[in-house]
Design a protein around this motif. Structure first.
Motif, mmCIF file in Angstrom:
data_model
loop_
_atom_site.group_PDB
_atom_site.id
_atom_site.type_symbol
_atom_site.label_atom_id
_atom_site.label_comp_id
_atom_site.label_asym_id
_atom_site.label_seq_id
_atom_site.Cartn_x
_atom_site.Cartn_y
_atom_site.Cartn_z
ATOM 1 N N ARG A 95 -16.317 -19.932 9.758
ATOM 2 C CA ARG A 95 -16.539 -18.530 10.095
ATOM 3 C C ARG A 95 -15.211 -17.776 10.227
ATOM 4 N NH1 ARG A 95 -20.976 -15.970 12.695
ATOM 5 N NH2 ARG A 95 -20.414 -13.946 13.548
ATOM 6 N N ARG A 96 -14.260 -18.420 10.859
ATOM 7 C CA ARG A 96 -12.942 -17.779 11.032
ATOM 8 C C ARG A 96 -12.246 -17.585 9.687
ATOM 9 N NH1 ARG A 96 -13.792 -21.170 15.427
ATOM 10 N NH2 ARG A 96 -13.406 -20.210 17.478
ATOM 11 N N LEU A 97 -12.376 -18.564 8.802
ATOM 12 C CA LEU A 97 -11.779 -18.435 7.466
ATOM 13 C C LEU A 97 -12.390 -17.267 6.719
ATOM 14 C CD1 LEU A 97 -10.214 -19.347 4.956
ATOM 15 C CD2 LEU A 97 -12.037 -21.016 4.526
ATOM 16 N N PHE A 409 -7.271 -19.515 12.878
ATOM 17 C CA PHE A 409 -7.330 -19.143 14.290
ATOM 18 C C PHE A 409 -6.355 -18.025 14.649
ATOM 19 C CE2 PHE A 409 -9.713 -23.004 14.523
ATOM 20 C CZ PHE A 409 -10.533 -22.856 15.632
ATOM 21 N N GLY A 410 -5.565 -17.574 13.685
ATOM 22 C CA GLY A 410 -4.665 -16.462 13.934
ATOM 23 C C GLY A 410 -3.450 -16.815 14.767
ATOM 24 N N TRP A 411 -3.088 -18.105 14.790
ATOM 25 C CA TRP A 411 -1.912 -18.511 15.538
ATOM 26 C C TRP A 411 -0.651 -18.156 14.750
ATOM 27 C CZ3 TRP A 411 -4.211 -24.085 16.204
ATOM 28 C CH2 TRP A 411 -5.304 -24.010 17.078
ATOM 29 N N LYS A 412 0.422 -17.921 15.450
ATOM 30 C CA LYS A 412 1.673 -17.521 14.807
ATOM 31 C C LYS A 412 2.376 -18.730 14.206
ATOM 32 C CE LYS A 412 2.531 -13.521 17.806
ATOM 33 N NZ LYS A 412 3.480 -12.895 18.767
ATOM 34 N N ALA A 413 2.966 -18.501 13.050
ATOM 35 C CA ALA A 413 3.791 -19.522 12.400
ATOM 36 C C ALA A 413 4.766 -18.824 11.474
ATOM 37 C CB ALA A 413 2.936 -20.523 11.628
ATOM 38 N N SER A 414 6.042 -19.016 11.691
ATOM 39 C CA SER A 414 7.050 -18.416 10.824
ATOM 40 C C SER A 414 6.962 -19.044 9.438
ATOM 41 C CB SER A 414 8.445 -18.649 11.406
ATOM 42 O OG SER A 414 8.754 -20.038 11.383
ATOM 43 N N PRO A 415 7.508 -18.391 8.415
ATOM 44 C CA PRO A 415 7.483 -18.980 7.069
ATOM 45 C C PRO A 415 8.116 -20.370 7.029
ATOM 46 C CG PRO A 415 8.133 -16.681 6.952
ATOM 47 C CD PRO A 415 8.084 -17.031 8.402
ATOM 48 N N GLN A 416 9.194 -20.554 7.783
ATOM 49 C CA GLN A 416 9.876 -21.846 7.797
ATOM 50 C C GLN A 416 9.010 -22.921 8.465
ATOM 51 O OE1 GLN A 416 11.220 -18.945 8.897
ATOM 52 N NE2 GLN A 416 12.594 -18.557 7.151
ATOM 53 N N LEU A 417 8.354 -22.548 9.570
ATOM 54 C CA LEU A 417 7.502 -23.508 10.263
ATOM 55 C C LEU A 417 6.277 -23.855 9.414
ATOM 56 C CD1 LEU A 417 6.743 -25.218 12.664
ATOM 57 C CD2 LEU A 417 5.829 -23.164 13.794
ATOM 58 N N ALA A 418 5.681 -22.857 8.783
ATOM 59 C CA ALA A 418 4.521 -23.106 7.929
ATOM 60 C C ALA A 418 4.881 -24.057 6.795
ATOM 61 C CB ALA A 418 3.994 -21.781 7.374
ATOM 62 N N SER A 419 6.046 -23.857 6.208
ATOM 63 C CA SER A 419 6.483 -24.728 5.115
ATOM 64 C C SER A 419 6.778 -26.134 5.612
ATOM 65 C CB SER A 419 7.719 -24.138 4.437
ATOM 66 O OG SER A 419 7.439 -22.851 3.917
ATOM 67 N N ALA A 420 7.372 -26.235 6.793
ATOM 68 C CA ALA A 420 7.656 -27.554 7.372
ATOM 69 C C ALA A 420 6.370 -28.317 7.643
ATOM 70 C CB ALA A 420 8.464 -27.399 8.661
#
Length: 465
Positions: A95-97, A409-420
């Motif tokens: 549903r969130r997606l 879930f709309g949690w924050k993630a920087s581009p670098q963290l998402a890639s990691a």
């Protein structure tokens, strides 16, 4: 093989292609939004049955039946864990997606994983992962379909693969994801009906469940053991690993895009229940049919277990039903392949080359390029369908699944963290399977996703300090 088998096969296959062509006439516009997401207008029944067919076609009819033929009834734990993990995903994340992808106007999974700011680094990384592993997954579908034609016509592998690639292009060009979904629905019905029919014929041949059980025990007592042989870390972790495999559906763009295409997030409750029931029915039929195959088809050391289903069909069923079943198997694998080709081509035209995003013509050109690449992989890869599918599934689940949770879930993630997160999840999957050799004991999606989520937790802690 009789002319009745061939005629039934060809007529059934033409019917499936015709359904895809008819679906194309229902399209709302010649836009990339309609080509890739069916204008977000798909109802719950079509969403559920299409997702079930895309998830289970070549893997179930060829790969899983081959695995069950080899190890016996304990293979059922694969699907017990898988279905539970899959259903949990639909319950917790779907549903969130659907809602957040619509808010972002995301047409592809890599775009969605790029976040609300559509960050280049994670979007490109997700697109490359999609191209590599969904492409490999699609090649496994061509191989699965080719195996069905090998039994029916005696064709060499390359002939069936080329025929399959042509049909994939027909599906894609006729109407994009809408044609894929419509043909999926028809094929899901044929898949469930045909496997149950084959299970019934097999049981009748062996004198029912008691006859099947006694015959399996006479061949090898391990075939009737519910506990897999040589499970290093115990049954609990073994089943939990396959639960993680089901949860890894989060990383499968060709399935998640169907959730994005559903008419409304309110439809997803009905869709997940339909999805669960259809998967359970198909699994029960496949387990029974595979065990019947083990008794009725001699394992002489040269027989390919992944040919068990079409071989048993020729042995037990009336000719008309043989043609229908093998046409359904072949068309189902092609429909799964076409949905995978679509998500690969969308990764090129929407994410790697965003200047092509609005071009309907370039979307179709991307489809041609991807289909050719997938065909080349199918012609050169030597692995079994089961191995190819599980490896691609693992890589996608480990790389994309954790970030999917974060974005949904709309949690924050920087581009670098998402890639990691993507890199750590993918690296853990390969380390677990090839470096440590634990893949047969705990399926590698679970540690892969755990690693990605652990990197996210540590990264967020570091960002706050």
């Amino acid at each position: 093989m009789t002319s009745v088998v061939v005629i039934t096969f060809l007529l059934s296959l033409l019917a499936f292609v015709g359904i895809g062509a008819f679906a194309a006439r229902r399209k709302r516009s010649t836009t990339t939004d309609d080509y890739l997401l069916a204008s977000r207008s798909v109802g719950p029944w079509f969403t559920a049955l299409s997702a079930m067919a895309s998830n289970n076609s070549g893997f179930m009819f060829v790969g899983f039946i081959g695995a069950t033929y080899a190890v016996g009834i304990s293979a059922a734990w694969i699907m017990v864990g898988w279905i539970l993990g899959d259903y949990f995903t639909w319950f917790w994340v779907a549903r969130r997606l659907r809602e957040r992808s619509a808010e972002q106007d995301a047409r592809t999974i890599p775009t969605f994983l790029g976040g609300v700011t559509n960050d280049w680094l994670p979007r490109t990384g997700a697109a490359l992962v999609t191209l590599l592993f969904v492409g490999a997954y699609a090649s496994a579908q061509l191989s699965a379909g080719s195996k069905a034609l090998q039994v029916l016509f005696g064709w060499q592998h390359w002939v069936g693969a080329v025929v399959g690639a042509v049909i994939v292009l027909i599906y894609c060009f006729s109407g994009g994801i809408r044609a894929s979904i419509w043909t999926d629905v028809a094929q899901s019905i044929v898949m469930m009906g045909s496997i149950l029919m084959l299970a019934v014929f097999g049981l009748a041949e062996l004198g029912g469940f008691s006859g099947l059980w006694q015959s399996l025990e006479a061949i090898d007592p391990q075939l009737v053991s519910i506990v897999p042989a040589d499970v290093r870390f115990g049954m609990g972790l073994y089943v939990l690993g396959w639960f993680g495999a089901g949860f890894g559906v989060l990383g499968q763009p060709h399935i998640m895009v169907r959730i994005m295409a559903v008419r409304s997030s309110n439809d997803l409750r009905s869709a997940r229940h339909i999805y669960l029931v259809s998967c359970v029915v198909l699994t029960i039929g496949c387990v029974i049919a595979a065990l019947c195959c083990r008794v009725l088809i001699e394992a002489d050391g040269t027989f390919d277990p992944e040919l068990a289903l079409p071989t048993l069909s020729l042995q037990l069923l009336p000719p008309a039903f043989v043609g229908l079943i093998i046409a359904g198997l072949f068309a189902a694998t092609m429909s799964t392949a076409d949905s995978q080709v679509l998500v690969c081509s969308s990764a090129i035209t929407q994410d790697l080359f965003p200047s092509w995003r609005g071009s309907y013509t370039k979307a179709k050109l991307g489809t041609v390029l991807v289909t050719g690449t997938v065909l080349a992989i199918s012609l050169t890869a030597g692995q079994s369908v089961f191995a190819m599918v599980t490896m691609a599934w693992s890589a996608l689940g480990g790389a994309l699944g954790p970030l999917m949770i974060v974005r949904a879930f709309g949690w924050k993630a920087s581009p670098q963290l998402a890639s990691a997160m993507m890199v750590s999840g993918l690296a853990t999957v390969f380390l677990w399977r090839f470096g440590l050799g634990f893949g047969d004991d705990v399926f590698e999606v679970l540690p892969g996703m755990a690693a990605g989520l652990a990197v996210y937790a540590l990264g967020r802690m570091a960002e706050r300090t």
